[in-house]
Enzyme design. Structure first.
Site, PDB file in Angstrom:
ATOM      1  N   HIS A  51      -2.682   7.378  -6.463  1.00  0.00           N
ATOM      2  CA  HIS A  51      -3.307   6.387  -7.349  1.00  0.00           C
ATOM      3  C   HIS A  51      -4.810   6.610  -7.380  1.00  0.00           C
ATOM      4  O   HIS A  51      -5.403   6.671  -8.452  1.00  0.00           O
ATOM      5  CB  HIS A  51      -2.946   4.989  -6.870  1.00  0.00           C
ATOM      6  N   CYS A 108      -2.484  -2.496 -13.482  1.00  0.00           N
ATOM      7  CA  CYS A 108      -2.785  -1.062 -13.480  1.00  0.00           C
ATOM      8  C   CYS A 108      -1.547  -0.182 -13.417  1.00  0.00           C
ATOM      9  O   CYS A 108      -1.615   0.997 -13.775  1.00  0.00           O
ATOM     10  CB  CYS A 108      -3.698  -0.711 -12.297  1.00  0.00           C
ATOM     11  N   ASP A 164     -26.879  12.028 -50.001  1.00  0.00           N
ATOM     12  CA  ASP A 164     -27.760  13.186 -50.207  1.00  0.00           C
ATOM     13  C   ASP A 164     -26.969  14.419 -50.602  1.00  0.00           C
ATOM     14  O   ASP A 164     -27.380  15.189 -51.474  1.00  0.00           O
ATOM     15  CB  ASP A 164     -28.576  13.448 -48.937  1.00  0.00           C
ATOM     16  N   HIS A 182     -33.863  14.993 -42.568  1.00  0.00           N
ATOM     17  CA  HIS A 182     -34.490  15.285 -43.860  1.00  0.00           C
ATOM     18  C   HIS A 182     -35.973  15.552 -43.568  1.00  0.00           C
ATOM     19  O   HIS A 182     -36.830  14.686 -43.656  1.00  0.00           O
ATOM     20  CB  HIS A 182     -34.280  14.074 -44.782  1.00  0.00           C
ATOM     21  N   HIS A 205      -9.886   5.741 -14.738  1.00  0.00           N
ATOM     22  CA  HIS A 205      -8.703   4.903 -14.484  1.00  0.00           C
ATOM     23  C   HIS A 205      -8.282   4.257 -15.794  1.00  0.00           C
ATOM     24  O   HIS A 205      -8.921   3.328 -16.276  1.00  0.00           O
ATOM     25  CB  HIS A 205      -9.053   3.858 -13.424  1.00  0.00           C
TER      26      HIS A 205
END
EC number: 2.3.1.-
Length: 1781
Positions: A698, A563, A1537, A1348, A741
């Site tokens: 942290h 980390c 379309d 549609h 985180h």
């Protein structure tokens, strides 16, 4: 006279603050001796500690500096506390003394032996020895370090002896302990001694334990002894008990005790090899006074002096009065009348000394100098680091891609300011959260949470910009890609241009990125391992890729500390401190695609299960929320950033990393380790912890982590033992509460937040506490003045003080990283202004799309910042930006002019041409002759360009040294323009200005490859070519001019410029006398003659219609007028001038040839050049014939006005670019700026830094918008659920139970919004049956249907059926012919028998099945049928069917060519009808309003038509495809379309039909083909004409053509519409109930019938096919598997099914190009002849692969360097055609 007094106690200041400030000063380059002393003293103390016995050595912790011990209270109050305090006191004395003299340049270290004496008390006496032995200040670090070591040994001995008298308690009490000395005032020593003797004799006190007098003065007596006996004494003795007494801060033991210490102890302390070596070099110089006698010590060597001093401290009592008497006596004996007393703050002994001076020497003036006061003074000028290791680190650029749409720091701040929590469900582009999530945690390999914080569209990437092919980009981890992108943006923001300065030397730039996972490699690319699996997936290639792309040669590191990886990477500053690099790009990356990590972290109880980002500091915090993020930061040493004129975002003062080795488990945090780290980091940074006002914690939102971190923070930054004042609030926060985180990127994300806080002067609200605060937090946060900002809090700058913060980043693996960051100083305003009148602003890009975007962004910036300095803007866009091949340059003098010109370029951006990829154009310098400028000039370059001015002044000096007058008055504006100077001055000025201009251009990086000089300009040309020195050129020009003045009459002859060819002139003037002086061009000729002759010529030629101009020159050069000087000029030249070989080709207008040799140019040559004609025309023509010049060259006129370049343009058929240096009547800077712009846009690489260097102190880097990327999505979608099953069967039963109407899902790697599950598949060698099942109620499918709407129902449009067909067709082709390539699909013969309408009840599924069958794939046909599935699982009869006909898009494109001009003609006709008011022109909104009112209400993403022109049943529409996201498609229905529903619009809106009574719907079409992919955001044009059929007037047919850039790229052929009465609308289009078998559509043609198609069913295609089926050849070329992905990318699957297909040409070159395109994931249209393979992403690895394919498939044997030898497509084609045709 001087007296230096060293006390035996610390000054009364904050001791820690003094040491901290000394530490900070030691980093300053002005204090090198101080820094050396601290280093040597630290080493000396380490040596002493190492020599201790093990038990004692363990008491002293490791220390990086002697000063760090001042913060260690436990050590200072422990057993060796006396030794440590002695060391610190001596260190403080000596460091302060050194710094005092280094800080004040007026003070000199002049302690002479004659008039100086040194005095000290206790340990302070040791410090005097260092001064006594040092002849200079530079010697003090050596002698001072020795004193430090001896002070430590003294303390150890004292402790050892004292412990034997009274041991320390086994359990130490808080505090330093009891005192070993008491002072008793107002008593005599005799009384004291008498009382002591009485008591100690009576008690029979042992001799060593006796209490004794250790010091005495006129006012008091000090008694010392073991603390317990002292307490007993004051308890039992009435004499002592009744008298006032004060315990002294003496806690380490006894000194001044003759009854305890002897010579043995003294010798033990002074025995040292260091002392022995010093004794040989140093001898006592200055007298040190004994504290017992007041007389100087008698030692003659260093060792003897130390022995005397140690003996004094250990065995002699202190008698300060004796010392004072000794000082007074020396004053009386000397001739001095004044005395400077050097002190460390005032004290009682100092007061007594000064008082005695006043009473005994009344005429003597004594004053004190406080040696401590300098420490706290502010630095002026600002401090400069003494070395790289002492530098602060500046952050000069940042960029990010963070959750919540934070594509840049500004958007990130918006998110923080709003207090957003941007968690969301795991998006579909990562994995299917529904199937991979189990809240109960029981399912194998499933995540326990469905939440995270994610980057939007992580696959977006501008691959060509980074020289990557689409295939390489697809296989390259988005973390690597986004690291590249953000690195570029951060460098752009930082204004880093490699090699611009020493700090940006490309060899000294390194990259450092934190990355803790390889999700994309493990899951996405692992589904199909190919060429770039390793290079695109392994994390080491991320930083390496950045270095490679930018050509940085410094180190590249991928850091993984879990980390804390990203912030650990920020410790790249250690490389800056170590001098390994000058600039570092650092950051962190994290893009989450691997469901395994979610499952693993869930099982490890790391993740929160609740819908939120991290609940940081909440009472219910239960884990963290995972997050994406990519951050890049640019770091430099602060002094380098300041020198480079950078914008500084923040300054890193210190960074550190350690490990929680003492934690209960590897993942558990440890408050002690965290506190140790932050304390150490703050101390190294030289910062008082109370100066920290914010901590970005942290704060992951775990109970243990949050509680441990707050403990460490409060211990260091808000302890109970030392309180913050009301003006020292401390705020804490954590960005994880907003964006989750980010794991490896969490630290850099926090750092970006902090930098933004500095910038915005605010602390965002903390949003992590959802309920109440964590109960583990201290309850007295407010008392500690520590605050959590529950709302945004102002954090303003404070004048005279910096805001300082700490960023913590901890690792689950136990690592802790902490960074101390300070706000940047406010920059001083510029002192002056840029004098340049015109400024060049440049914009560049690597594509037209990006060029347009960059222009738009710059225009928007200028509009939003109208007061922006154009000088700053020019500096930023030229000197501080990288430049690409699409270039725009604008010279402007104001913002309005700038915007106008930028707007003009924006309008023409589509026709913009990039600079050639062949390199810079060669340059020709053309030097102007005489007569082009005013007689007097006022050159702005001379006034404002230091370089040009210096060159010109040097040349003027050379001229004056040779006896010529100064020519500066000709150019400096000191005379009117019309003022005529002497011919000598004028000609010297011209040539010297040209030489200076040439050198100026060369300083800007423009060096000539060829030169040509016209007339007098040839002298400058010869100098630049290396033939003449500047001195010789000046000599020749000056002497020639002087000879002309002496021997020729000024004004007797004239020169006439005629706008006519020589032949025309000869035909007109006949036999009239004249001479031809210059033939400049086809119709530019200069004639000469006497004034009378020229007058006649003028009259005749003007009468014939030819323009004539008389040149303003003193003499008729190149004519008979110059004859008188020729002989002497040649002779002087021969004797005095040295001609050198040319180093450049010289085009000679005299000889009409190009000179390369060293013999041609000599004295005869210059004589002839003076007399003979200048044939500029002939010279240029010859040079062109010889290929010395060509149309690619850039021409620069070196002279006062553009003349030669106009001649060049008239001679050559094409000139690349031709620019002047100076233009008469125009400000020089305007001319130079415009010329630089043209040269820049022609491809020259200019030295912009040099251009701005002289003005840089008045320029600032502008924070401009970043590069506008031409992004496309490159994303390999994780398909299926194999990460859950991993080959196991434990989910099969669960799936069968959940879907009783379906077969068990086979493991296919395909899943889209419309093809959700393959329930059955059978494959043989060439045949296949595939059955898919989808639930219309799934969100994306249902949304597409409701996009549609007809009659208020969601109706599945035919384009959805087409998407299903494309998906299944691609899947079958991949299975049967996995190596096929470039195969398109025609969705043919679509026939819809029943409309498919979404039911209203969305709680129940509405299943359909589609079966696809291929009888023989080599016939190129597949047949599809659509079925409804009832609630009981029964499959109804087919309600729709279609064929897939595989074909070649290239064939389709060719087949449409004949129709193109017809379609374009009809479009043009409709335009004319609209202009005439006959046809209807409808806007976007009007068209869809009419469509919705009449029949179909489209959702926004289907509404691609921007405008429609319609006449009866014919229309065209301009279409732009949406960029809105949503769903996973092969070809998004709303794309199809948008380009095709023009036909339905015509049928239901045109006034040619009765739309009030009728409506029209389509039952299908004959063919749907797209030869090129439909791409989001791109523009198309559709055209259709509907015609009623002869068989049935209610049925209409038409062909819808889709064009792009005037080329037909798609067609919906034979589209059919049937007309129905409107009364049937409700019946046909109503939502069914849940049983779809009961629904009957408008086009029902047969009764219900159950049909279940088995795998063995054979379908024969009987319908006519619209295009010829393609025989699929045997697979040869490997290619990636076709996977449906996000909408922007997947469209490619329509036209490119990665298969080897026969190309239309049999040539090897054509096949080779097709193979290159296939391997790179390119279209053939991406391979024009001028395309550079490197820019297309053909790197060394791909080169090897293609080379092997050439050998295998084409029989062409080549090596891997093929694309280096033939770098462009055209080069390779030519080679292949030559050798393999």
């Amino acid at each position: 006279m001087k007296v230096a007094y060293f006390s035996n106690e610390f000054p009364h200041d904050d001791t820690r603050d003094l040491f901290r400030r000394l530490h900070v000063h030691s980093k300053d380059k002005r204090y090198p001796t101080l820094a050396r002393f601290i280093s040597e003293a630290t080493s000396a103390l380490r040596d002493e500690v190492a020599a201790l016995p093990t038990a004692l050595r363990a008491l002293v912790p490791t220390f990086d500096s002697i000063f760090s011990l001042v913060d260690n209270t436990a050590v200072r109050q422990g057993r060796l506390g006396g030794a440590i305090d002695g060391v610190l006191l001596c260190a403080l004395h000596i460091a302060t003394f050194i710094g005092f003299y280094e800080s004040d340049t007026e003070e000199e270290f002049d302690l002479s032996a004659v008039d100086t004496c040194l005095a000290g008390l206790g340990t302070g006496l040791l410090s005097t020895v260092a001064l006594s032995l040092s002849p200079s200040l530079a010697d003090l670090p050596t002698t001072g370090a020795l004193v430090v070591g001896i002070a430590f040994r003294l303390g150890v001995v004292v402790d050892d002896v004292s412990q034997n008298l009274q041991p320390r308690p086994a359990i130490a009490e808080s505090g330093p302990g009891d005192s070993w000395a008491y002072v008793v005032p107002d008593v005599s020593p005799e009384e004291i001694q008498k009382e002591l003797d009485t008591i100690q004799i009576a008690e029979k006190t042992p001799e060593p334990s006796k209490i004794f007098i250790s010091a005495l003065s006129r006012t008091s007596v000090t008694v010392s002894g073991p603390p317990a006996r002292l307490k007993h004494l004051f308890l039992v003795s009435a004499y002592f008990r009744d008298r006032k007494h004060v315990a002294l801060p003496v806690y380490a033991g006894l000194c001044h005790a003759a009854h305890i210490y002897d010579e043995h102890h003294v010798e033990k302390i002074i025995q040292s090899s260091s002392l022995d070596s010093i004794s040989a070099k140093y001898r006592p110089r200055v007298r040190v006074l004994s504290t017992s006698t007041g007389r100087p010590f008698s030692g003659l060597t260093a060792k003897e002096l130390f022995r005397n001093v140690i003996e004094e401290i250990l065995t002699k009592s202190i008698e300060w009065d004796e010392v004072i008497r000794g000082i007074i006596q020396r004053a009386k004996d000397s001739a001095a009348v004044e005395c400077d007393v050097l002190i460390f703050r005032t004290s009682l002994p100092v007061h007594e000394l000064l008082a005695t001076f006043g009473t005994e020497l009344q005429q003597f003036r004594a004053s004190t100098k406080d040696l401590v006061s300098w420490i706290a003074k502010p630095d002026s000028p600002p401090a400069k680091p003494s070395g790289k290791a002492q530098s602060k680190i500046a952050i000069v650029g940042m960029a990010c891609r963070l959750p919540g749409g934070s594509t840049d720091p500004d958007k990130f701040w918006d998110l923080l300011e709003k207090g957003l929590d941007v968690h969301r469900k795991i998006p579909a582009d990562r994995f299917d959260v529904d199937s991979h999530y189990d809240p109960e945690g029981k399912r194998m390999n499933a995540s326990w949470t469905p939440y995270g914080c994610f980057i939007d569209e992580p696959g977006l990437f501008d691959a060509p910009f980074f020289n990557m092919s689409p295939r390489e980009a697809l296989q390259t981890d988005p973390m690597q890609r986004l690291a590249l992108v953000t690195a570029y943006e951060a460098l752009e923001k930082a204004g880093v241009v490699p090699n611009r300065t020493a700090a940006t030397d490309a060899h000294r730039i390194g990259t450092y990125y934190g990355q803790a996972s390889d999700d994309y490699r493990e899951v996405n690319t692992a589904q199909e391992i190919s060429t770039y699996f390793i290079t695109g997936g392994c994390r080491a290639f991320g930083p390496g890729r950045i270095n490679y792309f930018f050509k940085f040669s410094g180190p590249s590191y991928s850091v993984d500390t879990a980390c804390s990886s990203g912030l650990a990477a920020i410790q790249a500053c250690t490389s800056l401190w170590a001098g390994e690099v000058e600039t570092a790009i650092a950051g962190g990356v994290n893009v989450l695609t691997n469901c395994d990590a979610f499952a693993g972290l869930s099982n490890g109880h790391f993740l929160t299960k609740t819908p939120n980002a991290c609940k940081t500091w909440d009472c219910d915090a239960d884990g963290y929320c995972r997050a994406d993020g990519v951050v890049s930061l640019v770091l430099k040493r602060l002094e380098d950033a300041e020198a480079d004129n950078d914008n500084i975002l923040g300054v890193i003062l210190g960074a550190g990393t350690n490990h929680s080795a003492d934690a209960v488990s590897i993942t558990h945090p440890h408050a002690g380790a965290q506190a140790f780290l932050t304390s150490q980091t703050v101390r190294k940074a030289g910062v008082d912890p109370f100066d920290i006002s914010y901590i970005e914690m942290h704060g992951t939102g775990t109970q243990a982590g949050d509680a441990q971190e707050i403990l460490s923070v409060t211990e260091v930054f808000a302890p109970l033992t030392r309180r913050r004042t009301s003006k020292q609030p401390l705020y804490i926060g954590s960005v994880k509460a907003n964006v989750g985180h980010g794991e490896a990127v969490s630290g850099p994300t926090a750092l970006v937040k902090l930098l933004l806080m500095f910038q915005k002067e605010a602390i965002p609200a903390h949003v992590g506490i959802k309920n109440s605060i964590n109960p583990g937090f201290p309850k007295d946060l407010a008392k500690r003045n520590l605050h959590i900002p529950y709302e945004q809090t102002p954090w303003p700058r404070v004048p005279g003080k910096k805001r300082i913060a700490v960023v913590n980043n901890f690792s689950a693996a136990g690592g802790n990283t902490s960074v101390v960051v300070e706000e940047a100083s406010v920059r001083e305003p510029v002192k002056g202004t840029d004098p340049r009148s015109s400024h060049l602003i440049t914009v560049s890009a690597k594509s037209k799309v990006s060029l347009k975007g960059n222009l738009e962004r710059l225009i928007a910036y200028v509009e939003a910042n109208p007061d922006v300095s154009l000088a700053d803007l020019a500096y930023t866009t030229t000197a501080r930006r990288r430049h690409h091949n699409h270039r725009v340059a604008v010279a402007a003098s104001d913002a309005a002019q700038l915007k106008k010109q930028l707007g003009s370029y924006l309008q023409s951006v589509e026709s913009h041409k990039p600079i050639p990829s062949t390199g810079q154009p060669p340059v020709v310098f053309a030097f102007t002759g005489q007569g082009a400028s005013h007689p007097s000039m006022n050159l702005e370059l001379f006034h404002h360009s230091p370089y040009f001015r210096a060159q010109l002044l040097h040349l003027d000096s050379l001229a004056q040294q040779q006896g010529f007058g100064s020519f500066i008055p000709v150019v400096d504006g000191s005379h009117e323009r019309s003022h005529a100077h002497s011919p000598t001055a004028t000609q010297l000025a011209l040539v010297c200005v040209e030489i200076a201009l040439a050198k100026y251009w060369e300083s800007l990086g423009v060096k000539p490859d060829v030169v040509i000089g016209h007339s007098l300009g040839e002298y400058a040309a010869l100098h630049v070519a290396g033939v003449l020195s500047a001195s010789d050129a000046i000599s020749m020009v000056g002497r020639r001019a002087a000879l002309l003045e002496q021997k020729c009459q000024t004004g007797s002859h004239q020169m006439l410029a005629v706008r006519a060819s020589l032949a025309d002139i000869q035909a007109i003037v006949h036999d009239k006398p004249y001479e031809v002086s210059c033939i400049n061009g086809p119709r530019d000729t200069v004639l000469s003659g006497t004034r009378e002759q020229v007058a006649v010529l003028t009259e005749v030629l003007q009468a014939a219609g030819h323009r004539c101009i008389s040149l303003d020159v003193a003499f008729a050069f190149h004519s008979a007028q110059t004859d008188p000087i020729l002989e002497e000029f040649e002779e002087v030249t021969k004797s005095s001038i040295l001609f050198q070989p040319p180093n450049l080709p010289i085009i000679s207008p005299l000889l009409g040839k190009v000179i390369f040799d060293e013999k041609t140019v000599n004295a005869t040559y210059v004589r002839r050049a003076t007399r003979e004609a200048v044939n500029f025309l002939g010279a240029i023509e010859i040079a062109q014939q010889m290929s010395t010049i060509d149309e690619t060259m850039a021409w620069i006129e070196i002279g006062p006005h553009p003349v030669c370049i106009n001649f060049v343009k008239s001679i050559l058929p094409r000139v690349n670019v031709a620019v002047p240096s100076i233009r008469r009547g125009e400000d020089n800077w305007q001319t130079v700026s415009h010329s630089l712009g043209l040269l820049h846009c022609a491809g020259l690489e200019l030295n912009w830094n040099e251009f701005h260097l002289a003005f840089e102190e008045n320029l600032r880097l502008v924070d401009l918008p970043t590069y506008a990327w031409n992004d496309k999505t490159h994303w390999i979608q994780y398909i299926g659920d194999w990460a859950l099953t991993k080959g196991n069967t434990f989910y099969d039963a669960e799936k069968a139970a959940a879907n009783p109407g379906a077969l068990v899902h086979t493991r296919s790697n395909i899943k889209t919004s419309t093809v959700q599950q393959i329930i059955e598949e059978t494959f043989s060698d060439s045949a296949a049956t595939v059955v898919m099942q989808s639930n219309l109620m799934e969100p994306d499918f249902l949304a597409a249907a409701h996009g549609h709407r007809m009659n208020d129902c969601g109706v599945v449009t035919s384009s959805i059926h087409a998407d299903i067909a494309y998906t299944l067709g691609a899947y079958i082709m991949k299975k049967l012919r996995p190596k096929s390539q470039n195969v398109g699909m025609d969705i043919a013969n679509l026939e819809v028998l029943k409309g498919l309408i979404a039911q209203k009840n969305t709680d129940k599924p509405q299943f359909i099945q589609v079966s696809a069958q291929v009888h023989d794939i080599d016939l190129g046909v597949a047949h599809l049928q659509w079925h409804n599935v009832s609630s009981n699982g029964e499959v109804d009869e087919p309600f729709a069917s279609a064929d897939i006909v595989y074909g070649l898009p290239t064939d389709w494109l060719k087949s449409w060519v004949p129709a193109t001009h017809l379609v374009q003609g009809r479009i043009e006709a409709l335009e004319r009808l609209a202009e005439a008011g006959i046809a209807n022109r409808l806007s976007h909104n009007m068209a869809y309003l009419l469509f919705a009112n009449n029949l179909v209400d489209y959702a926004q993403k289907y509404r691609g038509m921007q405008s429609v022109v319609m006449h009866e049943l014919e229309a065209f529409a301009d279409v732009t495809l949406t960029t809105e996201k949503g769903g996973v498609w092969t070809v998004p229905p709303y794309f199809i379309d948008s380009v095709a529903h023009l036909a339905g619009f015509v049928m239901n809106v045109s006034d040619a039909n009765d739309t009030k009574q009728n409506f029209c719907v389509t039952p299908g079409w004959g063919s749907m083909r797209f030869a090129k992919p439909l791409v989001a955001g791109q523009k198309y044009r559709s055209y259709v004409k509907m015609i009623p059929t002869e068989e049935d007037p209610t049925v209409y047919l038409g062909d819808v053509y889709v064009l792009q850039d005037g080329v037909i790229i798609g067609e919906v052929g034979a589209i059919k519409f049937r007309r129905y009465p409107r009364v049937l609308l409700n019946r046909f289009f109503s939502a069914p109930d849940s049983d779809t078998s009961k629904h009957t559509s408008a086009t029902d043609v047969s009764p219900p019938k159950k049909v279940v198609q088995s795998a063995s069913t054979t379908t024969t295609v009987t319908k006519a096919l619209p295009s010829k089926p393609v025989a699929i050849p045997a697979p040869q070329v490997a290619a990636p598997v076709v996977q449906p992905t996000e909408q922007v990318t997947v469209v490619k699957a329509v036209t490119e099914l990665t298969s080897t297909v026969e190309v239309d040409s049999d040539s090897t070159a054509s096949k080779a190009m097709a193979l290159v395109a296939a391997e790179g994931g390119l279209e053939l249209s991406d391979l024009p002849d001028d395309a550079n393979f490197a820019n297309l992403g053909v790197d060394s690895l791909m080169s090897l692969v293609i080379a092997e394919k050439f050998r295998e498939q084409l029989g062409v044997t080549v090596n891997g360097s093929l694309f280096l030898e033939y770098p462009t497509v055209g080069d390779l084609k030519a080679w292949l055609m030559e050798y393999y045709s």
